[in-house]
Design a protein around this motif. Structure first.
Motif, PDB file in Angstrom:
ATOM      1  N   ALA A  54     -68.629 -26.370  70.288  1.00 31.22           N
ATOM      2  CA  ALA A  54     -70.001 -26.777  70.596  1.00 31.22           C
ATOM      3  C   ALA A  54     -70.055 -28.249  70.996  1.00 31.22           C
ATOM      4  CB  ALA A  54     -70.905 -26.518  69.393  1.00 31.22           C
ATOM      5  N   LEU A  55     -69.365 -29.094  70.234  1.00 33.49           N
ATOM      6  CA  LEU A  55     -69.374 -30.528  70.517  1.00 33.49           C
ATOM      7  C   LEU A  55     -68.730 -30.830  71.866  1.00 33.49           C
ATOM      8  CD1 LEU A  55     -69.762 -33.513  69.800  1.00 33.49           C
ATOM      9  CD2 LEU A  55     -67.582 -33.405  68.538  1.00 33.49           C
ATOM     10  N   CYS A  56     -67.543 -30.286  72.102  1.00 30.66           N
ATOM     11  CA  CYS A  56     -66.839 -30.580  73.354  1.00 30.66           C
ATOM     12  C   CYS A  56     -67.597 -30.036  74.559  1.00 30.66           C
ATOM     13  CB  CYS A  56     -65.421 -30.013  73.302  1.00 30.66           C
ATOM     14  SG  CYS A  56     -64.321 -30.887  72.157  1.00 30.66           S
ATOM     15  N   THR A  57     -68.233 -28.882  74.393  1.00 26.17           N
ATOM     16  CA  THR A  57     -69.044 -28.343  75.485  1.00 26.17           C
ATOM     17  C   THR A  57     -70.228 -29.254  75.768  1.00 26.17           C
ATOM     18  OG1 THR A  57     -68.416 -26.062  74.977  1.00 26.17           O
ATOM     19  CG2 THR A  57     -70.449 -26.389  76.239  1.00 26.17           C
ATOM     20  N   ALA A  58     -70.874 -29.721  74.717  1.00 24.30           N
ATOM     21  CA  ALA A  58     -72.016 -30.628  74.912  1.00 24.30           C
ATOM     22  C   ALA A  58     -71.564 -31.910  75.608  1.00 24.30           C
ATOM     23  CB  ALA A  58     -72.671 -30.939  73.568  1.00 24.30           C
ATOM     24  N   ILE A  59     -70.427 -32.456  75.200  1.00 18.70           N
ATOM     25  CA  ILE A  59     -69.934 -33.691  75.816  1.00 18.70           C
ATOM     26  C   ILE A  59     -69.569 -33.456  77.277  1.00 18.70           C
ATOM     27  CG2 ILE A  59     -68.061 -35.388  75.795  1.00 18.70           C
ATOM     28  CD1 ILE A  59     -67.942 -35.006  72.723  1.00 18.70           C
ATOM     29  N   ALA A  60     -68.809 -32.391  77.534  1.00 14.91           N
ATOM     30  CA  ALA A  60     -68.328 -32.137  78.895  1.00 14.91           C
ATOM     31  C   ALA A  60     -69.467 -31.870  79.863  1.00 14.91           C
ATOM     32  CB  ALA A  60     -67.352 -30.966  78.894  1.00 14.91           C
ATOM     33  N   THR A  61     -70.463 -31.110  79.432  1.00 15.22           N
ATOM     34  CA  THR A  61     -71.578 -30.808  80.334  1.00 15.22           C
ATOM     35  C   THR A  61     -72.537 -31.995  80.453  1.00 15.22           C
ATOM     36  OG1 THR A  61     -72.787 -29.721  78.518  1.00 15.22           O
ATOM     37  CG2 THR A  61     -71.448 -28.326  79.957  1.00 15.22           C
ATOM     38  N   ALA A  62     -72.723 -32.738  79.366  1.00 19.11           N
ATOM     39  CA  ALA A  62     -73.579 -33.924  79.434  1.00 19.11           C
ATOM     40  C   ALA A  62     -72.970 -34.993  80.336  1.00 19.11           C
ATOM     41  CB  ALA A  62     -73.811 -34.487  78.035  1.00 19.11           C
ATOM     42  N   ALA A  63     -71.644 -35.113  80.311  1.00 19.86           N
ATOM     43  CA  ALA A  63     -70.966 -36.114  81.136  1.00 19.86           C
ATOM     44  C   ALA A  63     -71.177 -35.862  82.617  1.00 19.86           C
ATOM     45  CB  ALA A  63     -69.472 -36.124  80.817  1.00 19.86           C
ATOM     46  N   ARG A  64     -71.594 -34.654  82.971  1.00 24.98           N
ATOM     47  CA  ARG A  64     -71.816 -34.297  84.369  1.00 24.98           C
ATOM     48  C   ARG A  64     -73.304 -34.248  84.721  1.00 24.98           C
ATOM     49  NH1 ARG A  64     -67.171 -32.961  82.458  1.00 24.98           N
ATOM     50  NH2 ARG A  64     -65.377 -32.683  83.843  1.00 24.98           N
ATOM     51  N   ALA A  65     -74.151 -34.480  83.726  1.00 23.03           N
ATOM     52  CA  ALA A  65     -75.600 -34.411  83.948  1.00 23.03           C
ATOM     53  C   ALA A  65     -76.315 -35.725  83.672  1.00 23.03           C
ATOM     54  CB  ALA A  65     -76.211 -33.313  83.078  1.00 23.03           C
ATOM     55  N   PHE A  66     -75.678 -36.632  82.927  1.00 26.03           N
ATOM     56  CA  PHE A  66     -76.293 -37.903  82.547  1.00 26.03           C
ATOM     57  C   PHE A  66     -75.380 -39.059  82.945  1.00 26.03           C
ATOM     58  CE2 PHE A  66     -78.272 -34.802  79.800  1.00 26.03           C
ATOM     59  CZ  PHE A  66     -79.582 -35.237  79.666  1.00 26.03           C
ATOM     60  N   GLY A  67     -75.980 -40.226  83.081  1.00 28.06           N
ATOM     61  CA  GLY A  67     -75.195 -41.393  83.449  1.00 28.06           C
ATOM     62  C   GLY A  67     -74.365 -41.951  82.319  1.00 28.06           C
ATOM     63  N   THR A  68     -74.909 -41.928  81.103  1.00 31.81           N
ATOM     64  CA  THR A  68     -74.210 -42.479  79.938  1.00 31.81           C
ATOM     65  C   THR A  68     -74.312 -41.503  78.780  1.00 31.81           C
ATOM     66  OG1 THR A  68     -74.755 -44.744  80.621  1.00 31.81           O
ATOM     67  CG2 THR A  68     -74.040 -44.424  78.340  1.00 31.81           C
ATOM     68  N   ILE A  69     -73.208 -41.309  78.074  1.00 32.79           N
ATOM     69  CA  ILE A  69     -73.156 -40.391  76.938  1.00 32.79           C
ATOM     70  C   ILE A  69     -72.638 -41.156  75.732  1.00 32.79           C
ATOM     71  CG2 ILE A  69     -72.181 -38.255  76.014  1.00 32.79           C
ATOM     72  CD1 ILE A  69     -72.174 -38.922  79.746  1.00 32.79           C
ATOM     73  N   THR A  70     -73.404 -41.140  74.659  1.00 31.21           N
ATOM     74  CA  THR A  70     -72.982 -41.736  73.397  1.00 31.21           C
ATOM     75  C   THR A  70     -72.754 -40.615  72.393  1.00 31.21           C
ATOM     76  OG1 THR A  70     -74.170 -43.806  73.775  1.00 31.21           O
ATOM     77  CG2 THR A  70     -73.644 -43.242  71.492  1.00 31.21           C
ATOM     78  N   VAL A  71     -71.597 -40.638  71.739  1.00 32.70           N
ATOM     79  CA  VAL A  71     -71.224 -39.599  70.782  1.00 32.70           C
ATOM     80  C   VAL A  71     -71.047 -40.238  69.417  1.00 32.70           C
ATOM     81  CG1 VAL A  71     -69.550 -37.799  70.212  1.00 32.70           C
ATOM     82  CG2 VAL A  71     -70.053 -38.315  72.612  1.00 32.70           C
ATOM     83  N   ILE A  72     -71.698 -39.665  68.421  1.00 32.80           N
ATOM     84  CA  ILE A  72     -71.570 -40.141  67.044  1.00 32.80           C
ATOM     85  C   ILE A  72     -70.971 -39.024  66.212  1.00 32.80           C
ATOM     86  CG2 ILE A  72     -72.811 -41.022  65.025  1.00 32.80           C
ATOM     87  CD1 ILE A  72     -74.950 -42.098  66.910  1.00 32.80           C
ATOM     88  N   THR A  73     -69.723 -39.176  65.844  1.00 36.73           N
ATOM     89  CA  THR A  73     -69.009 -38.182  65.041  1.00 36.73           C
ATOM     90  C   THR A  73     -67.693 -38.796  64.575  1.00 36.73           C
ATOM     91  OG1 THR A  73     -68.321 -35.856  64.948  1.00 36.73           O
ATOM     92  CG2 THR A  73     -67.707 -37.092  66.929  1.00 36.73           C
ATOM     93  N   ASP A  74     -66.873 -37.999  63.910  1.00 35.84           N
ATOM     94  CA  ASP A  74     -65.551 -38.454  63.467  1.00 35.84           C
ATOM     95  C   ASP A  74     -64.565 -38.279  64.615  1.00 35.84           C
ATOM     96  OD1 ASP A  74     -63.218 -39.097  62.213  1.00 35.84           O
ATOM     97  OD2 ASP A  74     -63.157 -37.328  60.915  1.00 35.84           O
ATOM     98  N   GLY A  75     -64.216 -39.362  65.265  1.00 41.44           N
ATOM     99  CA  GLY A  75     -63.337 -39.289  66.416  1.00 41.44           C
ATOM    100  C   GLY A  75     -61.895 -38.972  66.084  1.00 41.44           C
ATOM    101  N   ASP A  76     -61.507 -39.103  64.817  1.00 38.89           N
ATOM    102  CA  ASP A  76     -60.100 -38.868  64.440  1.00 38.89           C
ATOM    103  C   ASP A  76     -59.754 -37.386  64.292  1.00 38.89           C
ATOM    104  OD1 ASP A  76     -59.591 -41.588  64.393  1.00 38.89           O
ATOM    105  OD2 ASP A  76     -60.129 -41.769  62.275  1.00 38.89           O
TER     106      ASP A  76
END
Length: 457
Positions: A54-76
């Motif tokens: 769900a997270l990766c899908t949201a990031i990947a599709t948002a990166a193609r629809a918005f100019g800037t994407i900020t993600v708040i989660t555990d990156g590790d």
């Protein structure tokens, strides 16, 4: 700005030009570049395959629809399935040119927020000051999105359907995008909305656990839809992926604009074969991929024992008319709307059916595109160009990656439903704008070779 090369322009940014909300191409591109979205994901949810999907899908599709994407989660956290399996969430965020943050302090308050799972108290206080905060979820075969103040199913260990999770990520971005568009009379971004992948258009979700999926796939057309198909399949946790055959068929190379709709296409890809891009995403996961770089037509033949399920993602009628002639055990064609009013419309057809593909009324007309340019000043310079250039631009559809991913979830669910004991649909007609869904039950049953999924992940 003069449009000298439509192949360099984001198909998603063009939505504003085509519908007249942006008077010029410059305005549309500037609006797209200045837009932003925040995606917040609970670290515990994102230790599960479904949460990561769900997270990766949201990031990947948002990166193609918005100019800037900020993600708040555990990156590790390491990703355990999908194209970035074995790499960290932070690495995926960076690859999509998004920003990993710890809080909302430097994020404009008018940006929409998509939330996955519970959030910490200190973050909740910041969310209360936001205009649009959406929460996504999934349960069984159904994905949900709605205002964060509205209850949706709790995400727990029983919410293990990865296709529903992918759909949830995509519809979250769809609703956020709609809120930013702010079309007159539209409630997108402020409504509660669900997509039922088991029985589309109903509230009845009595589907079983996702334990099996087709063992063989044939992806025809590897652009917007084809890459979305591959994205969804890549998250299916096959117990023995080397036994899963995936044919990748396309003849085209990428252009810069393909990034805006192709969920696997990188920024500024150069002229890369689309087959190679998709194979590069699937091969490391252990699948047995086969590249076929020739056009599909009525002369294409398969063996009588071929078990591939074909997922068709093309934008030309001759190929669609040829589907039944190939005689796949199951072929699913998905079409998307091409204009600003229907870019989020999805029409799924499956074959074999009572009606062969060359008998579908809407596919009988050989004219594939209108030659009329959009009624917008942004396209005035093209009215004096040669006819070939006009046809090329006029035939360029607008689109958004999140719509393709939702369509792919419907198609992969359709391919899997009968082998899990459910019933298929010859037609699923879904409009994400209005939430209208029309279906026609399958006129024929199909026999699909199943492959087992590992669900304890």
């Amino acid at each position: 700005m003069s449009i000298t090369n439509i192949d360099s322009i984001s198909r998603t940014a063009l939505i504003g030009v085509h519908d007249g909300t942006q008077p010029t191409l410059e305005a549309a591109l500037a609006t797209h570049a200045s837009s932003g979205i925040v995606i917040v994901a609970d670290r515990d949810i994102c230790r599960r395959v479904t949460g990561q999907a769900a997270l990766c899908t949201a990031i990947a599709t948002a990166a193609r629809a918005f100019g800037t994407i900020t993600v708040i989660t555990d990156g590790d956290t390491l990703i355990s399935a999908g194209p970035y399996r074995g790499r960290s969430i932070a690495a995926f965020v960076a690859a999509e040119r998004a920003n990993l943050a710890g809080d909302l302090r430097n994020v404009p308050k008018h940006w929409p927020v998509v939330v996955i799972g519970p959030v910490a108290v200190e973050l909740s206080n910041g969310l209360a000051q936001r205009a649009v905060v959406l929460r996504i979820g999934w349960s069984g075969w159904t994905s949900y999105v709605g205002p964060a103040t509205v209850a949706i199913p709790t995400l727990n260990d029983s919410t293990r359907n990865v296709i529903a999770a992918i759909s949830a990520g995509a519809i979250g971005v769809h609703e956020a995008f709609g809120a930013v568009q702010a079309r007159p009379g539209s409630d997108i971004g402020y409504r509660s909305y669900r997509i039922n992948l088991w029985r589309p258009g109903t509230d009845i979700d009595d589907g079983p656990e996702l334990t099996h999926a087709p063992a063989d796939w044939w992806l025809v057309g590897l652009g917007h839809l084809g890459q979305a198909y591959a994205w969804v399949i890549s998250w299916l946790t096959y117990a023995n992926p080397s036994n899963v055959s995936i044919v990748l068929q396309d003849v085209d190379k990428t252009v810069d604009a393909n990034h805006s709709t192709g969920v696997l296409t990188p920024h500024h890809p150069g002229p890369l074969r689309k087959t190679r891009i998709v194979a590069a995403a699937l091969d490391p996961l252990g699948f047995s991929t086969y590249i076929l770089e020739q056009r599909l037509d009525a002369n294409t033949r398969i063996t009588t024992d071929d078990a591939h399920v074909a997922l068709i993602g093309v934008d030309n009628l001759p190929t669609r008319r040829a589907i039944s002639a190939i005689r796949w055990p199951l072929a699913i064609d998905t079409g998307l709307g091409a204009g600003p009013a229907d870019f989020n419309a999805i029409l799924l057809r499956r074959f074999p059916a009572d009606q062969n593909s060359d008998q579908v009324p809407g596919w009988a007309d050989s004219s594939q595109h209108s030659t009329d340019l959009p009624d917008s000043p942004a396209f005035d310079d093209l009215k004096h160009r040669d006819p070939c250039g006009v046809v090329q631009v006029a035939g360029t559809a607008v689109g958004a990656a999140f719509v393709g991913v939702i369509a792919a979830c419907l198609a992969v669910s359709e391919a899997s439903r009968e082998l899990l004991g459910g019933s298929g649909f010859d037609i699923v007609n879904m409009h994400l704008q209005s939430a209208d869904v029309d279906t026609a039950p399958a006129s024929r049953t199909v026999d699909i070779v199943p492959a087992r999924l590992s669900i304890d992940l």
